[in-house]
Write an enzyme that holds these catalytic residues in place. Structure first.
Site, PDB file in Angstrom:
ATOM      1  CD  GLU A  38      -2.609   0.906   2.812  1.00 20.30           C
ATOM      2  OE1 GLU A  38      -2.294  -0.019   3.595  1.00 20.30           O
ATOM      3  OE2 GLU A  38      -3.549   1.692   3.054  1.00 20.30           O
ATOM      4  CE  LYS A 109      -7.358   0.772   3.547  1.00 18.85           C
ATOM      5  NZ  LYS A 109      -6.111   1.093   4.294  1.00 18.85           N
ATOM      6  CB  CYS A 142      -4.262  -2.270   4.051  1.00 15.88           C
ATOM      7  SG  CYS A 142      -3.337  -2.658   5.571  1.00 15.88           S
TER       8      CYS A 142
HETATM    9  C1  ACM Z   1      -4.229  -0.263   6.957  1.00 22.05           C
HETATM   10  O1  ACM Z   1      -5.345  -0.366   6.421  1.00 22.05           O
HETATM   11  N1  ACM Z   1      -3.229   0.359   6.377  1.00 22.05           N
HETATM   12  C2  ACM Z   1      -4.008  -0.829   8.292  1.00 22.05           C
END
Ligand code: ACM
Length: 262
Positions: A38, A109, A142
């Site tokens: 990420e 995301k 993530c």
């Molecule tokens: C995350 O979503 N970077 C913990």
């Protein structure tokens, strides 16, 4: 198909340096698809939204995307990487699928973690499955691991391989959960985490490494150490993920009862 991850330690705010690191590490690697962490080129621990905005790039005019496309062309592979994506006055914590032909697909995301909610705009694109090198892939980022709906939706849309750029700060939960995501959906998953720390004037944030590749059935194929650079590539047969049978009488998708889930 050869899929893998590159676990490394990005330097905060130094995209050109991080791109050089990627070029050095990945040139000559024999793979079809590699997953990077990420926010692999900016780092993660932003002071505020203004700092993030200044570091984020529009993929349509991004030296980082251009450099990665060139790397894909020279090596004949595709990459999925985390990316701070600027679009007008919005900024997303995105995953980009990049290949020899340039940017192929974008995922933003959906489930922002902790202080990300102060900096990023929440994802606004549907969960999509894209064909790459003979496999159908889906992207998640993530903390999406904590929402089984993401892996399930991608599976229902045909994904065989989940590509999962990460910057994990909690130890072990995600790696354990992704075994279950692969067990309950019978898919492959590549979780690419970073290691090291973003040491900033407003505080230090440490990342936990232990990137991994999991096969359908929740079988751990490979896991990296916590605090070391690691490139891993494994050979998989994506078609294995098309068989959703878990007993002779149970198919994980056909047996669902969505009429009771609403
Ligand atoms: C995350 O979503 N970077 C913990």
């Amino acid at each position: 198909m050869r899929i893998g991850f590159w676990q490394f330690r990005p330097r905060f705010g130094a995209a050109a340096h991080n791109l050089r690191q990627a070029r050095e590490a990945l040139s000559g690697v024999a793979a079809d698809l590699l997953v990077l962490p990420e926010l692999a080129f900016t780092g993660y621990h932003f002071r505020d939204r203004a700092e993030l905005m200044a570091l984020a790039e529009d993929p349509a005019a991004s030296p980082t995307v251009e450099g990665l496309s060139g790397l894909c062309r020279e090596n004949g592979f595709h990459l999925v990487t985390g990316f701070a994506e600027r679009k007008g006055d919005k900024v997303y914590n995105s995953a980009l699928l990049i290949g020899p032909e340039g940017l192929v697909a974008t995922y933003r995301k959906l489930h922002l973690f902790n202080t990300e909610k102060e900096f990023f705009d929440p994802g606004d694109l549907p969960l999509r499955v894209v064909e790459v090198a003979g496999a159908r892939i889906g992207m998640m980022v993530c903390f999406d691991w904590a929402f089984p709906e993401v892996a399930r939706t991608l599976t229902l849309r045909g994904a065989q391989v989940l590509c999962h750029p990460s910057n994990l700060v909690l130890s072990g939960y995600c790696q354990q959960a992704m075994l279950t995501r692969c067990l309950e959906n019978r898919v492959y998953a590549v979780t690419a985490n970073r290691f090291g720390a973003d040491v900033r004037p407003h505080g230090t944030l440490r990342f936990t490494g232990r990137s991994q590749i999991v096969a359908p059935g929740g079988v751990l194929l490979v896991r990296a150490p916590a605090q070391r650079r690691r490139l891993e590539v494994v050979e998989i047969d994506p078609a294995t993920a098309d068989d959703k049978a878990i007993t002779p009488r149970n198919d994980l998708l056909a047996d669902r009862r969505p009429e009771f889930y609403a």
